[in-house]
Design a protein around this motif. Sequence first.
Motif, PDB file in Angstrom:
ATOM      1  N   ASP A  24       0.737  -1.114  -0.109  1.00 29.18           N
ATOM      2  CA  ASP A  24      -0.509   0.003   0.207  1.00 29.18           C
ATOM      3  C   ASP A  24       0.914   1.192   0.000  1.00 29.18           C
ATOM      4  N   ALA A  25       0.363   1.998  -0.460  1.00 31.10           N
ATOM      5  CA  ALA A  25       1.140   3.424  -0.883  1.00 31.10           C
ATOM      6  C   ALA A  25       0.302   4.564  -0.786  1.00 31.10           C
ATOM      7  N   ARG A  26       0.615   5.879  -0.037  1.00 31.14           N
ATOM      8  CA  ARG A  26       0.194   6.934  -0.498  1.00 31.14           C
ATOM      9  C   ARG A  26       0.256   7.866  -1.190  1.00 31.14           C
ATOM     10  N   PRO A  27      -0.311   8.348  -2.253  1.00 28.77           N
ATOM     11  CA  PRO A  27      -0.628   8.832  -3.333  1.00 28.77           C
ATOM     12  C   PRO A  27       0.227  11.077  -2.842  1.00 28.77           C
ATOM     13  N   ALA A  28       1.204  10.996  -3.391  1.00 29.47           N
ATOM     14  CA  ALA A  28       1.673  12.843  -4.017  1.00 29.47           C
ATOM     15  C   ALA A  28       2.440  13.496  -4.959  1.00 29.47           C
ATOM     16  N   ARG A  29       2.360  14.390  -4.931  1.00 34.86           N
ATOM     17  CA  ARG A  29       2.974  14.851  -5.923  1.00 34.86           C
ATOM     18  C   ARG A  29       4.278  14.814  -6.493  1.00 34.86           C
ATOM     19  N   GLY A  30       4.630  13.801  -7.415  1.00 37.99           N
ATOM     20  CA  GLY A  30       6.249  13.717  -8.272  1.00 37.99           C
ATOM     21  C   GLY A  30       6.143  12.222  -7.390  1.00 37.99           C
ATOM     22  N   ALA A  31       5.437  11.678  -6.828  1.00 37.35           N
ATOM     23  CA  ALA A  31       6.074  10.793  -5.895  1.00 37.35           C
ATOM     24  C   ALA A  31       6.802   9.633  -7.142  1.00 37.35           C
ATOM     25  N   ASP A  32       7.447   8.832  -6.588  1.00 34.89           N
ATOM     26  CA  ASP A  32       7.933   7.251  -7.541  1.00 34.89           C
ATOM     27  C   ASP A  32       7.561   6.161  -6.230  1.00 34.89           C
ATOM     28  N   LEU A  33       6.445   5.837  -7.474  1.00 33.41           N
ATOM     29  CA  LEU A  33       5.919   4.512  -6.689  1.00 33.41           C
ATOM     30  C   LEU A  33       6.637   3.558  -7.246  1.00 33.41           C
ATOM     31  N   LEU A  34       6.579   2.387  -6.530  1.00 31.33           N
ATOM     32  CA  LEU A  34       7.293   0.648  -7.526  1.00 31.33           C
ATOM     33  C   LEU A  34       6.133   0.111  -6.976  1.00 31.33           C
ATOM     34  N   ALA A  35       5.730  -1.340  -7.634  1.00 33.45           N
ATOM     35  CA  ALA A  35       4.840  -2.499  -7.082  1.00 33.45           C
ATOM     36  C   ALA A  35       3.988  -1.777  -5.947  1.00 33.45           C
ATOM     37  N   GLN A  41      -9.146   8.564  -3.120  1.00 35.38           N
ATOM     38  CA  GLN A  41     -10.383   9.209  -2.904  1.00 35.38           C
ATOM     39  C   GLN A  41     -10.276  10.565  -2.692  1.00 35.38           C
ATOM     40  N   ASP A  42     -11.141  11.583  -3.165  1.00 33.10           N
ATOM     41  CA  ASP A  42     -11.178  13.486  -2.830  1.00 33.10           C
ATOM     42  C   ASP A  42     -10.897  13.575  -4.260  1.00 33.10           C
ATOM     43  N   THR A  43      -9.985  14.619  -3.952  1.00 34.50           N
ATOM     44  CA  THR A  43      -9.172  15.203  -4.349  1.00 34.50           C
ATOM     45  C   THR A  43      -7.271  14.329  -4.599  1.00 34.50           C
ATOM     46  N   VAL A  44      -7.021  13.929  -5.684  1.00 36.94           N
ATOM     47  CA  VAL A  44      -5.001  13.869  -5.602  1.00 36.94           C
ATOM     48  C   VAL A  44      -5.005  14.129  -6.734  1.00 36.94           C
ATOM     49  N   ASP A  45      -3.691  14.439  -6.248  1.00 34.79           N
ATOM     50  CA  ASP A  45      -2.717  15.410  -6.887  1.00 34.79           C
ATOM     51  C   ASP A  45      -1.397  14.141  -6.709  1.00 34.79           C
ATOM     52  N   LEU A  46      -1.567  13.852  -8.347  1.00 36.47           N
ATOM     53  CA  LEU A  46      -0.299  12.641  -8.461  1.00 36.47           C
ATOM     54  C   LEU A  46       0.388  13.763  -9.494  1.00 36.47           C
ATOM     55  N   ALA A  47       0.630  14.846 -10.219  1.00 41.43           N
ATOM     56  CA  ALA A  47       1.253  15.323 -11.388  1.00 41.43           C
ATOM     57  C   ALA A  47       2.632  14.964 -11.460  1.00 41.43           C
ATOM     58  N   SER A  49       4.105  12.384 -11.078  1.00 44.19           N
ATOM     59  CA  SER A  49       4.018  11.053 -10.612  1.00 44.19           C
ATOM     60  C   SER A  49       5.222  10.774 -11.525  1.00 44.19           C
ATOM     61  N   SER A  50       5.728   9.187 -10.908  1.00 46.69           N
ATOM     62  CA  SER A  50       6.136   7.341 -11.838  1.00 46.69           C
ATOM     63  C   SER A  50       5.611   6.511 -10.812  1.00 46.69           C
ATOM     64  N   LEU A  51       4.624   5.690 -11.648  1.00 46.97           N
ATOM     65  CA  LEU A  51       4.169   5.008 -10.899  1.00 46.97           C
ATOM     66  C   LEU A  51       3.980   3.324 -12.474  1.00 46.97           C
ATOM     67  N   GLU A  52       5.619   2.595 -11.480  1.00 41.63           N
ATOM     68  CA  GLU A  52       5.470   1.069 -12.180  1.00 41.63           C
ATOM     69  C   GLU A  52       4.588  -0.186 -11.305  1.00 41.63           C
ATOM     70  N   GLN A  53       4.248  -0.820 -12.542  1.00 42.88           N
ATOM     71  CA  GLN A  53       3.743  -1.781 -11.989  1.00 42.88           C
ATOM     72  C   GLN A  53       2.746  -1.973 -10.543  1.00 42.88           C
ATOM     73  N   CYS A  54       2.009  -0.744 -10.215  1.00 44.75           N
ATOM     74  CA  CYS A  54       0.727  -0.777  -9.728  1.00 44.75           C
ATOM     75  C   CYS A  54      -0.273  -0.320 -10.469  1.00 44.75           C
ATOM     76  N   ASP A  61     -13.501  12.648  -6.891  1.00 43.49           N
ATOM     77  CA  ASP A  61     -13.864  13.822  -7.679  1.00 43.49           C
ATOM     78  C   ASP A  61     -12.994  13.845  -8.986  1.00 43.49           C
ATOM     79  N   SER A  62     -11.238  14.308  -8.524  1.00 43.24           N
ATOM     80  CA  SER A  62     -10.496  14.708  -9.190  1.00 43.24           C
ATOM     81  C   SER A  62      -9.127  13.702  -8.794  1.00 43.24           C
ATOM     82  N   VAL A  63      -8.402  13.489  -9.628  1.00 42.79           N
ATOM     83  CA  VAL A  63      -7.411  12.558  -9.580  1.00 42.79           C
ATOM     84  C   VAL A  63      -5.999  12.701 -11.267  1.00 42.79           C
ATOM     85  N   ASP A  64      -5.113  13.578 -10.315  1.00 41.96           N
ATOM     86  CA  ASP A  64      -4.558  14.855 -12.179  1.00 41.96           C
ATOM     87  C   ASP A  64      -3.358  13.737 -12.146  1.00 41.96           C
ATOM     88  N   PHE A  65      -2.700  12.979 -13.041  1.00 40.35           N
ATOM     89  CA  PHE A  65      -1.380  12.579 -13.363  1.00 40.35           C
ATOM     90  C   PHE A  65      -1.329  13.117 -14.584  1.00 40.35           C
TER      91      PHE A  65
END
Length: 216
Positions: A24-35, A41-47, A49-54, A61-65
Amino acid sequence: MARASDTLVAPRVSPPDLPPRLDDARPARGADLLATALDLQDTVDLAHSSLEQCTISADADSVDFTGATLIDVAMTDARVASLRLRDASIRRVRITGGRLGTLDLSGARIDELELRGVRIDYLNLGGAKGTDVEIAECGVRTLDMPQAELTRVRFAETRSDEVDPRGLRATHVDLRGLDAGAFLDANSLRGTTLSSFQVQQLAPVLAASIGIRVID
């Protein structure tokens, strides 16, 4: 016999490569997430960011990639009012089921994307460069593709009320499985593949575009 260049090539779409265990991981702007597994939920800022194998689940309401990189990502049964992937880099991403108000892929660079069984109010591919895209069993109220560059794209059992293809550059784009209520610019469908029935439906529009009056 058809020439090799005339043969329609299907998209080469493979499922995301996911590990047997995800943390499990918490979303964050500019996050580097692997596996990781994300529950948004609600409003999420993942602008940016890097997601691999997720994997992603969402009731938001809003998810920003915007500007993000997504590689081997699966999203299932998400409910998101606004899912922004503007200028994102996408490789082997699958979105299955759920309901999206807006799916904004404008300016995105896409390499293997599958949308299956998703209800979408507004799908924006404006200016996107997409290769190997499968859109199947979807309901899309409005589909915008202005200035998009699409290669090996196929629609199957998909319905759209309105399609805007203005400025579309299409190579091996199969629209036979797209039941469209209206195309805003039939001239921009150059390079796509249509069924004979679709061509019959478009005949009045095509005739008008080259100055032919049709009067019974």
